[in-house]
Design a protein around this motif. Structure first.
Motif, short mmCIF file in Angstrom:
data_model
loop_
_atom_site.label_atom_id
_atom_site.label_comp_id
_atom_site.label_asym_id
_atom_site.label_seq_id
_atom_site.Cartn_x
_atom_site.Cartn_y
_atom_site.Cartn_z
N HIS A 186 0.66 -1.12 -0.71
CA HIS A 186 0.14 0.16 0.26
C HIS A 186 1.11 1.44 0.38
O HIS A 186 1.57 1.34 0.38
N ALA A 188 1.39 5.48 0.52
CA ALA A 188 0.16 6.97 0.48
C ALA A 188 1.16 8.04 0.33
O ALA A 188 1.79 8.08 0.75
N TYR A 229 -6.83 6.44 7.31
CA TYR A 229 -6.05 6.03 7.35
C TYR A 229 -5.85 4.51 7.90
O TYR A 229 -6.01 3.17 7.18
#
Length: 290
Positions: A186, A188, A229
């Motif tokens: 992932h 961000a 998040y």
């Protein structure tokens, strides 16, 4: 009588020059029984040996690479046939072409697949043949920016505390200008926040220091982003536990990997480690760069 603990089998594979020997040594230090240069055909006999040894060989790691005949055609098939009946995982070590070329040139050895071509020819051939195996791996570690000590520490973080956590999460802060981590599950982006680099009194400091951390987290939307998040990741990590995916890498980037991403990575780690069955470590990839 309680059931005997199930043996764990780890296959270590990946690109030549990506650090398999270093990983093997680190696993041995953690108590794994490591077999180097194992032909894929010997995986099942190795598992049977581990089962007969019972508690004597609870954790076995097999290093399988291009030195083993039949590697590319048989390893994927062997892994697929074994999975489901045992605790078997695959650790894939990767690195950028530039890093691999640099390592081969430093030891003055040819790539095992280059033949009459160049080192890059060998790397390209190996990368193409390993594509399916990489996609099927449980853990991918990009070693491009890691020295042998950092790679050993990464392996220790991944495997030393597994008994205490169902899922091990590594949060990596990084700078976009140095490239996105290739092993991230992932990603961000922290560049929506003001950059402390443009604040003269903060420029020479990092997100590990309280002055920068307070500036970053005090910006509108910073804490809201972390809260949301972390909340979004909770069902993801729950699903990982259910699917027996025991490792995840979450990358947070800013421009240079020194201020915003470092502060947010630390804050996110504090949120995630509150979830049951989750162990968290933080690695600041680009903190030492100019």
């Amino acid at each position: 009588m309680a059931d005997a603990p199930q043996n764990e089998i780890l296959i270590v594979t990946g690109m030549s020059g990506a650090g398999r020997s270093t990983v093997a040594n680190a696993l041995e230090d953690l108590g794994w029984y490591v077999v180097d240069n194992l032909p894929p055909q010997m995986l099942r006999p190795l598992m049977e040996l581990a089962e007969r040894a019972a508690s004597g060989l609870p954790k076995v790691a097999a290093v399988v690479d291009v030195r083993g005949r039949g590697f590319f055609s048989e390893l994927s098939e062997m892994v697929a046939s074994i999975r489901g009946g045992t605790e078997l995982r695959v650790l894939f070590l990767d690195a950028s072409d530039a890093a691999l070329v640099r390592r081969f040139e430093s030891v003055r050895r040819p790539h095992p697949l280059q033949g009459d071509g160049t080192i890059l020819d060998g790397i390209a051939a190996e990368r193409e043949r390993l594509l399916d195996m990489r996609d099927a791996s449980d853990i991918v570690v990009d070693t491009s920016e890691l020295n042998i000590h950092q790679l050993s520490t990464t392996i220790t973080d991944l495997f030393s505390a597994e008994d205490a956590a169902a899922v091990r999460v590594t949060i990596v802060s990084f700078g976009f200008k140095y490239g996105v981590p290739a092993d991230a599950d992932h990603i961000a982006d922290a560049r929506f926040l003001p950059n402390p680099f443009w604040i003269p009194e903060l420029r020479g400091h990092t997100g590990l220091e309280e002055s920068v951390r307070e500036f970053v987290l005090g910006q509108p939307g910073a804490l809201e982003f972390i809260d949301r998040y972390a909340a979004a990741l909770e069902p993801v990590l729950t699903g990982y536990r259910r699917e027996n995916k025991r490792h995840a890498t979450i990358a947070i980037g800013c421009t240079g990997g020194k201020h915003r991403s470092v502060a947010l990575a630390r804050e996110l780690a504090q949120r995630l480690e509150q979830y049951p069955g989750v162990g968290v470590s933080v690695r600041n990839r680009d903190l030492g760069r100019e």
